[in-house]
Design an enzyme around this catalytic site. Structure first.
Site, PDB file in Angstrom:
ATOM      1  N   LYS A  91      69.009  82.462  16.416  1.00 59.97           N
ATOM      2  CA  LYS A  91      69.924  83.125  17.367  1.00 59.97           C
ATOM      3  C   LYS A  91      70.062  84.575  16.955  1.00 59.97           C
ATOM      4  O   LYS A  91      70.036  84.899  15.763  1.00 59.97           O
ATOM      5  CB  LYS A  91      71.290  82.438  17.347  1.00 59.97           C
ATOM      6  N   SER A 112      62.187  77.122  28.314  1.00 61.49           N
ATOM      7  CA  SER A 112      61.573  78.172  27.477  1.00 61.49           C
ATOM      8  C   SER A 112      60.340  77.625  26.785  1.00 61.49           C
ATOM      9  O   SER A 112      59.328  78.326  26.630  1.00 61.49           O
ATOM     10  CB  SER A 112      62.559  78.647  26.401  1.00 61.49           C
ATOM     11  N   LYS A 141      63.630  79.276  17.574  1.00 65.48           N
ATOM     12  CA  LYS A 141      63.856  79.646  18.971  1.00 65.48           C
ATOM     13  C   LYS A 141      65.340  79.766  19.239  1.00 65.48           C
ATOM     14  O   LYS A 141      66.140  78.948  18.767  1.00 65.48           O
ATOM     15  CB  LYS A 141      63.264  78.502  19.828  1.00 65.48           C
ATOM     16  N   LYS A 178      69.843  71.272  18.966  1.00 63.65           N
ATOM     17  CA  LYS A 178      69.547  71.201  20.405  1.00 63.65           C
ATOM     18  C   LYS A 178      68.063  70.892  20.621  1.00 63.65           C
ATOM     19  O   LYS A 178      67.700  70.002  21.377  1.00 63.65           O
ATOM     20  CB  LYS A 178      69.880  72.578  21.001  1.00 63.65           C
ATOM     21  N   HIS A 213      63.450  76.213   9.373  1.00 60.92           N
ATOM     22  CA  HIS A 213      62.004  76.410   9.532  1.00 60.92           C
ATOM     23  C   HIS A 213      61.251  75.092   9.440  1.00 60.92           C
ATOM     24  O   HIS A 213      60.080  75.075   9.081  1.00 60.92           O
ATOM     25  CB  HIS A 213      61.492  77.390   8.458  1.00 60.92           C
ATOM     26  N   HIS A 214      61.921  73.992   9.754  1.00 63.50           N
ATOM     27  CA  HIS A 214      61.189  72.713   9.676  1.00 63.50           C
ATOM     28  C   HIS A 214      60.120  72.632  10.755  1.00 63.50           C
ATOM     29  O   HIS A 214      59.213  71.830  10.671  1.00 63.50           O
ATOM     30  CB  HIS A 214      62.147  71.519   9.763  1.00 63.50           C
TER      31      HIS A 214
HETATM   32  N1  GLU Z   1      70.199  81.015  24.892  1.00 62.36           N
HETATM   33  C1  GLU Z   1      69.827  79.725  25.366  1.00 62.36           C
HETATM   34  C2  GLU Z   1      70.479  78.645  24.513  1.00 62.36           C
HETATM   35  O1  GLU Z   1      71.444  78.894  23.850  1.00 62.36           O
HETATM   36  C3  GLU Z   1      68.333  79.580  25.511  1.00 62.36           C
HETATM   37  C4  GLU Z   1      67.536  79.673  24.263  1.00 62.36           C
HETATM   38  C5  GLU Z   1      66.034  79.713  24.478  1.00 62.36           C
HETATM   39  O2  GLU Z   1      65.586  79.541  25.597  1.00 62.36           O
HETATM   40  O3  GLU Z   1      65.339  79.921  23.492  1.00 62.36           O
HETATM   41  O4  GLU Z   1      70.102  77.511  24.555  1.00 62.36           O
END
Ligand code: GLU
Length: 456
Positions: free
Chosen positions: A93, A349, A57, A81, A51-52
Site C-alpha cells: 500500500k 487488477s 499489490k 485480501k 513477500h510470500h
Molecule cells: N486500492 C484497492 C484495494 O484496496 C485496489 C488495489 C489493487 O487493485 O491493487 O483493494
C-alpha cells in the site's frame, strides 16, 4: 482481529509473527515546487507487507490523514485480501499525505511522477516487484502518469505496462476495472443473502430482492455497489454523503440522485426524500443492509449499539472499529468483512496485470469461435425442431464473450468461491465471517513457509 484468528490456528508463534509484520517500509520526503513558486515538502510512504508471493499489490491513497501505521495496516489487509480471493500476490500500500483538492492538476502530476521516481530508485515498483493501483483520492489518471514515468525511466519494454493497474483502457487498462470493487461488493452481498439458513437467523428472506439498502459514500465503490444491488432487486432507501443524507422508504433512484447532486451541489433536497442533516445519522437508519463505502472508523463503540441494520457489507477498508465489531456480533448483526468484500478491485487488477503480460485482450482469440459454434448449435436445433427464431434472438443467444463479459464473469466466480470458502471456515470454527476470513488468509500465507520446511 488478526490475533483473534490466530487463536484458531496451530501455527507456531514465530510464523504468525512473520505473517503479521510489515516486511518493508519506504518513507520518503521530497520537495514540490508549487504553481506560485513556493516550495513545499511532501511526505509519502510505500509499504510492502508480505513477500510470500510476487509482486506485492495495493493501491496508493492521497489523503491528509495518511501516516506510516495506517499504510502498514492497509498493506497487511492487502496480503490477506489477495489470499482470500486467491489472487497470487503479496500485499502492499502507498500513501501521500496531501489533500488533493488543495493542489492543481499540474501539481498533482508533479507529485505523482516524483513519487514514482522515488519508488523506482529503491526498487519499490515493477511488474514482478510491486504494482500500485488506485485507492482513496487517486484514479486512472494518476496510474497513467505512473506508467509514463516508469516507461521513461526503464528499458522494461515487454512488461512495463504491468507495473501499475487501474490504468485507462487505452493505456493498457482492462474493461470493468473501474466498477470492479463496487460490482464485487454486490456479488458478495448477493452470495451472502443466498443462504436461506443464514438469512433465517437474521429474520430475513433469502435473496437481495426487496431488501432495504443504505449506502454511505457515493464514490466509485458506493455508487457501483448500490447500482448493481438495485439491478438485483434491492431497494436503495438511504444515501449518505459529506453534506448530509437522504432517506425514502419507497426507494431512491440512484441516477436521479447523482444528477440532482451534480445540478445542486448536494444530495439534500432530493424530491420525495427526507433530508437527514447530520450525515452520520444515516448509519442508524432502519434497513436490512448497511454499506459503509467511505473511509475507515465510521462505526465505533459509540454508534454501534444504535445500528438497526441486520447485515453490514464493508465496502470501505476498516469502516467498523474492533470495539464496534465485538458489539455488533453480540447484537447478532452479520458483518461481511472488508478483507473479503472489497477484494473485487484487486481481483480485476490481477486480470489487468495478466492482460498486460500476455499482450492480448481477453476474448480476442475465442469470441468469434464461440459465436460460430453457438450459431451451429442453434441451426441444428432449428433444423431438428422446425422452430423459427427471430434474428435478434439468434444473435443474442450466439454472441461470444468479450473482455467485459469475461472480466465480470471471472470476478463473480472469484467472489462466490471465496465466500463459500469463508463460510465453510466460519462453520468449522464456529466463528464470525471476519475471523473466518483471517483464518483462511493466514493458513494460505503459512503454506508458503511450511512448504519450504522453514516452520515444519
Ligand atoms: N486500492 C484497492 C484495494 O484496496 C485496489 C488495489 C489493487 O487493485 O491493487 O483493494
Amino acid at each position: 482481529m488478526f490475533a483473534k484468528a490466530c487463536s484458531h490456528t496451530d501455527h507456531p508463534d514465530g510464523l504468525l509473527k512473520q505473517i503479521k509484520i510489515c516486511n518493508s517500509m519506504y518513507y520518503m520526503q521530497f520537495p514540490l515546487k508549487r504553481d506560485d513558486g513556493s516550495i513545499e515538502v511532501i511526505q509519502a510512504w510505500r509499504a510492502e507487507h508480505s513477500h510470500h508471493k510476487h509482486p506485492v499489490k495495493g493501491g496508493i491513497r492521497y489523503a491528509e490523514n495518511v501516516n506510516e501505521d495506517e499504510v502498514a495496516a492497509l498493506a497487511s489487509l492487502m496480503t490477506y485480501k489477495c489470499a482470500i480471493v486467491n489472487v497470487p500476490f503479496g500485499g502492499g500500500k502507498g500513501g501521500i499525505k496531501i489533500n488533493r483538492n488543495n493542489y492543481s492538476d499540474s501539481e498533482l502530476e508533479r507529485i505523482t511522477r516524483r513519487y514514482t521516481y522515488e519508488l523506482l530508485k529503491k526498487n519499490f515498483i515493477g511488474p514482478g516487484v510491486d504494482v500500485p493501483a488506485p485507492d482513496y483520492g487517486t484514479s486512472s489518471r494518476e496510474m497513467a502518469w505512473i506508467l509514463d514515468t516508469y516507461n521513461s525511466m526503464t528499458d522494461d519494454i515487454l512488461s512495463s505496462e504491468a507495473c501499475v493497474t487501474g490504468k485507462p483502457v487505452r493505456q493498457g487498462g482492462v474493461r470493468g476495472r473501474n466498477e470492479a470493487t463496487g460490482r464485487g461488493v454486490a456479488y458478495g452481498i448477493v452470495e451472502a443473502c443466498c443462504s436461506a439458513e443464514d438469512m433465517k437467523k437474521l429474520g430475513l428472506e433469502r435473496g437481495v430482492d426487496g431488501k432495504r439498502v443504505v449506502v454511505q459514500g457515493l464514490g466509485n465503490v458506493g455508487y457501483h455497489a448500490a447500482l448493481y444491488l438495485a439491478e438485483e432487486g434491492a431497494t436503495l432507501t438511504g444515501i449518505a454523503e459529506y453534506e448530509g443524507a437522504i432517506y425514502s422508504e419507497k426507494g431512491l433512484d440512484l441516477q436521479a440522485v447523482v444528477d440532482h447532486r451534480r445540478n445542486t451541489g448536494s444530495i439534500l433536497g432530493f424530491p420525495g426524500a427526507t433530508d437527514i442533516p447530520r450525515s452520520s445519522d444515516a448509519l442508524l437508519l432502519e434497513c436490512d443492509i448497511l454499506i459503509p463505502a467511505a473511509l475507515e472508523g465510521q462505526i465505533t463503540r459509540d454508534n454501534a449499539p444504535h445500528i438497526k441494520a441486520k447485515i453490514i457489507g464493508e465496502a470501505a477498508n476498516g469502516p467498523v472499529t474492533a470495539d464496534a465489531d465485538a458489539i455488533l456480533l453480540e447484537m447478532g448483526v452479520m458483518i461481511i468483512p472488508d478483507v473479503y468484500l472489497n477484494a473485487g478491485g484487486v481481483t480485476v487488477s490481477y486480470f489487468e496485470w495478466l492482460k498486460n503480460l500476455s499482450h492480448v485482450r481477453f476474448g480476442r482469440m475465442s469470441k468469434r469461435f464461440e459465436q460460430s459454434s453457438n450459431e451451429r448449435i442453434i441451426k441444428a436445433i432449428v433444423d431438428a425442431t422446425g422452430i423459427t427464431l427471430p434474428p435478434e434472438q439468434i444473435s443474442m443467444l450466439s454472441r461470444g464473450a468479450d473482455e467485459l463479459d469475461l472480466v465480470n464473469s471471472g470476478l463473480e466466480e472469484t467472489m462466490i468461491t471465496a465466500y463459500k470458502e469463508i463460510r465453510e471456515v466460519a462453520k468449522e470454527h464456529n466463528t464470525d465471517l471476519r475471523t473466518a476470513a483471517f483464518i483462511n488468509a493466514i493458513d494460505k500465507v503459512a503454506v508458503y513457509y511450511n512448504d519450504m520446511g522453514i516452520f515444519p
